[in-house]
Design a protein around this motif. Structure first.
Motif, short mmCIF file in Angstrom:
data_model
loop_
_atom_site.label_atom_id
_atom_site.label_comp_id
_atom_site.label_asym_id
_atom_site.label_seq_id
_atom_site.Cartn_x
_atom_site.Cartn_y
_atom_site.Cartn_z
N GLY A 63 2.07 9.82 4.55
CA GLY A 63 0.96 9.09 5.18
C GLY A 63 1.12 9.07 6.68
N ARG A 64 0.62 7.97 7.26
CA ARG A 64 0.55 7.86 8.72
C ARG A 64 1.92 7.96 9.39
N TRP A 65 2.88 7.20 8.88
CA TRP A 65 4.18 7.12 9.54
C TRP A 65 4.97 8.42 9.36
N CYS A 117 5.72 15.32 -1.16
CA CYS A 117 5.09 14.68 -2.32
C CYS A 117 4.19 13.55 -1.87
N ARG A 118 2.97 13.57 -2.34
CA ARG A 118 2.06 12.42 -2.25
C ARG A 118 1.11 12.51 -3.42
N ARG A 119 0.34 11.45 -3.67
CA ARG A 119 -0.45 11.44 -4.91
C ARG A 119 -1.59 12.44 -4.89
N THR A 120 -2.16 12.69 -3.71
CA THR A 120 -3.33 13.56 -3.62
C THR A 120 -2.89 14.99 -3.29
N LYS A 121 -3.16 15.92 -4.23
CA LYS A 121 -2.60 17.27 -4.08
C LYS A 121 -3.09 17.97 -2.80
N PRO A 180 4.32 3.44 -0.01
CA PRO A 180 4.19 1.98 0.04
C PRO A 180 5.41 1.31 -0.61
N ASN A 181 5.73 0.10 -0.14
CA ASN A 181 7.02 -0.54 -0.43
C ASN A 181 7.37 -0.65 -1.92
N ALA A 182 6.38 -0.93 -2.77
CA ALA A 182 6.68 -1.20 -4.18
C ALA A 182 7.31 0.00 -4.89
N CYS A 241 15.33 5.83 3.57
CA CYS A 241 14.18 5.09 3.03
C CYS A 241 13.56 4.20 4.09
N GLU A 242 12.25 4.12 4.01
CA GLU A 242 11.53 3.19 4.88
C GLU A 242 11.83 1.75 4.47
N LYS A 243 11.60 0.86 5.40
CA LYS A 243 11.82 -0.56 5.15
C LYS A 243 10.57 -1.18 4.57
N PHE A 253 15.36 1.14 10.13
CA PHE A 253 15.23 -0.01 11.03
C PHE A 253 15.14 0.51 12.46
N THR A 254 13.93 0.92 12.81
CA THR A 254 13.67 1.63 14.06
C THR A 254 14.14 0.87 15.29
N ALA A 255 14.03 -0.47 15.25
CA ALA A 255 14.33 -1.27 16.45
C ALA A 255 15.77 -1.09 16.91
N LYS A 268 -5.85 -2.92 2.78
CA LYS A 268 -5.12 -1.74 2.30
C LYS A 268 -3.89 -2.26 1.59
N TRP A 269 -2.98 -1.36 1.20
CA TRP A 269 -1.84 -1.79 0.39
C TRP A 269 -1.00 -2.87 1.07
N ARG A 270 -0.94 -2.90 2.40
CA ARG A 270 -0.11 -3.89 3.09
C ARG A 270 -0.56 -5.33 2.84
N1 LIG Z 1 10.10 2.02 10.44
C1 LIG Z 1 8.93 1.74 10.96
O1 LIG Z 1 8.85 1.33 12.12
C2 LIG Z 1 7.68 1.95 10.11
C3 LIG Z 1 6.41 2.08 10.70
C4 LIG Z 1 5.31 2.29 9.87
C5 LIG Z 1 5.47 2.34 8.47
N2 LIG Z 1 6.71 2.18 7.94
C6 LIG Z 1 6.92 2.22 6.47
O2 LIG Z 1 6.56 3.50 5.96
C7 LIG Z 1 6.04 3.38 4.64
C8 LIG Z 1 4.66 4.06 4.58
O3 LIG Z 1 3.80 3.43 5.50
P1 LIG Z 1 2.49 4.20 6.07
O4 LIG Z 1 1.92 3.32 7.10
O5 LIG Z 1 2.81 5.61 6.41
O6 LIG Z 1 1.56 4.16 4.76
P2 LIG Z 1 0.34 5.11 4.41
O7 LIG Z 1 -0.25 5.73 5.62
O8 LIG Z 1 -0.54 4.32 3.50
O9 LIG Z 1 1.02 6.31 3.58
C9 LIG Z 1 1.56 6.13 2.30
C10 LIG Z 1 1.82 7.50 1.68
O10 LIG Z 1 2.46 7.32 0.42
C11 LIG Z 1 1.81 8.12 -0.56
N3 LIG Z 1 2.00 7.50 -1.87
C12 LIG Z 1 1.53 6.32 -2.33
N4 LIG Z 1 2.00 6.07 -3.58
C13 LIG Z 1 2.77 7.14 -3.91
C14 LIG Z 1 3.51 7.51 -5.05
N5 LIG Z 1 3.55 6.71 -6.12
N6 LIG Z 1 4.18 8.71 -5.04
C15 LIG Z 1 4.13 9.52 -3.97
N7 LIG Z 1 3.44 9.23 -2.84
C16 LIG Z 1 2.77 8.06 -2.82
C17 LIG Z 1 0.37 8.18 -0.12
O11 LIG Z 1 -0.22 9.33 -0.69
P3 LIG Z 1 -1.80 9.44 -1.03
O12 LIG Z 1 -2.49 9.13 0.28
O13 LIG Z 1 -1.97 10.84 -1.46
O14 LIG Z 1 -2.08 8.41 -2.07
C18 LIG Z 1 0.56 8.32 1.40
O15 LIG Z 1 0.86 9.67 1.70
C19 LIG Z 1 6.01 1.89 4.33
O16 LIG Z 1 7.16 1.53 3.60
C20 LIG Z 1 6.07 1.22 5.71
O17 LIG Z 1 6.70 -0.06 5.68
C21 LIG Z 1 7.81 1.99 8.74
#
Ligand SMILES: NC(=O)c1ccc[n+]([C@@H]2O[C@H](COP(=O)([O-])OP(=O)(O)OC[C@H]3O[C@@H](n4cnc5c(N)ncnc54)[C@H](OP(=O)(O)O)[C@@H]3O)[C@@H](O)[C@H]2O)c1
Length: 368
Positions: free
Chosen positions: A13-15, A36-40, A76-78, A96-98, A125-127, A167-169
């Motif tokens: 995703g975004r990060w 790997c992500r859910r959408t091919k 996402p965290n779960a 792993c992300e936090k 833990f980027t900080a 959104k999921w957050r």
């Molecule tokens: N360290 C930091 O400073 C920092 C900053 C931002 C985020 N994060 C962490 O990074 C993680 C992701 O955040 P994000 O903002 O990038 O979220 P996001 O943009 O919503 O991206 C989530 C990604 O996970 C995929 N996904 C969801 N469920 C899945 C599953 N069961 N199996 C495989 N892929 C799956 C989604 O794929 P689809 O779109 O295809 O469903 C999407 O590619 C979170 O844990 C967040 O806390 C950390």
């Protein structure tokens, strides 16, 4: 291991797009081989952008890929718990992300699984990787402030404002908490890293915006996570800590951390643009606080000539979290921040949630 570390990213995703995949791609001794992500279709686009050849929609298939050395988990965290557990079972190094899990029990299981697998394990833990934070850590290790009295952290973010859709957050089932789990995990880890372990927590976790329109359907959804966290902590060494963290601060993008002790005080903060950082300090006998320049070796190539450049440079030029993870795999350094640190942050998140729910101080470690 082959000459290069072969890495798979789970969650694109975004990060992952902004920070994690570029970090892997930029490392001279790593190859991003699988996504790997859910959408091919989106997985294929992401893979093409970063030169990966294998695409999956189920993490269980990716972790069994022949020749894979390591995974970066950014879903996402779960889903972190089951994904990391599957990766450890395959003997893979894991970044792993936090937060790494939804509960302390899960986080503890992951830490033990990493240990049993004997693999490198890191939490994002980027900080901890900001040059100013690393210099503060060095000064504290050299007793710059003397006996510490206070740790204050004020983080005001604006990305959860009134106009932000659901959104999921904003769903406890998927996120495990609101801003406490999201940004609070960084703040609590920074507190532990700079000051030491925490023995008591008292928190309030309000939800200010109770409904948000769903990002896809537009239908109003109930929010069941916190928008802000006000946390009092007592460290084991007697230091008093106050953390205030919000994602509903209008246009907010700032963080200030202040440490005061018997012999001196240190304060490091970001400007309103969120990147340019300053570090000031004063010691007993000084008339005022003065700028404390971060030594060049701690910048490690970051070009912060403009805020935008500084942020991109932190991602692209700096051995930040992902690149450090790869160095740790290739070298002899221990993993840090490790899944043990991830577990300790999880325990603090859970303690704060119990405190808010039961309106009381919560002692650590948590029972069970
Ligand atoms: N360290 C930091 O400073 C920092 C900053 C931002 C985020 N994060 C962490 O990074 C993680 C992701 O955040 P994000 O903002 O990038 O979220 P996001 O943009 O919503 O991206 C989530 C990604 O996970 C995929 N996904 C969801 N469920 C899945 C599953 N069961 N199996 C495989 N892929 C799956 C989604 O794929 P689809 O779109 O295809 O469903 C999407 O590619 C979170 O844990 C967040 O806390 C950390």
């Amino acid at each position: 291991m082959a000459e290069k570390v072969r890495v798979g990213i789970i969650g694109a995703g975004r990060w992952a797009d902004l920070v994690l995949a570029p970090g892997v791609q930029a490392h001279p001794q790593a190859d991003l081989v699988a996504v790997c992500r859910r959408t091919k279709g989106s997985a294929e686009e992401f893979a093409a952008k970063f030169g990966a050849t294998q695409v999956f929609t189920d993490y269980r298939d990716l972790v069994r890929l022949d020749g894979l050395d390591a995974v970066v988990v950014a879903t996402p965290n779960a889903t972190h718990y089951e994904t990391c557990l599957a990766a450890f079972e395959q003997g893979l190094h894991v970044f792993c992300e936090k937060p790494i899990a939804m509960t302390t029990a899960q986080a503890k299981e992951l830490w033990l699984a990493a240990d049993a697998a004997g693999v490198k394990n890191m939490v994002s833990f980027t900080a901890r990787f900001l040059p100013h934070a690393r210099y503060v850590k060095r000064l504290l290790d050299r007793h710059w402030c003397g006996r510490l009295f206070h740790f204050n952290l004020n983080k005001q973010a604006g990305y959860g404002g009134i106009d932000t859709p659901f959104k999921w957050r904003w769903d406890r089932e998927q996120a495990g908490g609101g801003v406490l789990a999201d940004l609070g995990s960084h703040g609590l880890d920074l507190a532990r890293w700079l000051v030491g372990d925490i023995k008591r927590v008292c928190a309030t976790l309000p939800t200010f915006i109770r409904e948000r329109p769903d990002v896809r359907t537009g239908e109003l959804r109930e929010v069941n996570v916190d928008d802000a966290a006000a946390i009092l902590v007592e460290f084991e060494n007697g230091v008093q800590g106050v953390l205030h963290i919000s994602w509903v601060a209008h246009k907010g993008r700032t963080q200030t951390v202040e440490l005061c002790g018997e012999d001196g005080a240190l304060i490091f903060d970001s400007n309103p643009e969120g990147w340019e950082m300053g570090l000031r300090g004063s010691r007993r006998g000084d008339e005022k606080r003065v700028e404390l320049p971060v030594p060049p070796e701690l910048w490690e190539g970051i070009d912060d000539s403009t805020p935008e450049r500084g942020f991109r440079s932190f991602i692209e030029d700096y051995p930040g979290p992902t690149r450090r993870f790869l160095d740790v795999i290739l070298g002899d350094e221990p993993s840090a921040p490790s899944f043990y640190d991830g577990m300790k942050a999880q325990e603090l998140i859970e303690a704060a949630q119990i405190s808010d729910r039961e309106r009381r101080w919560v002692e650590l470690p948590l029972a069970g």
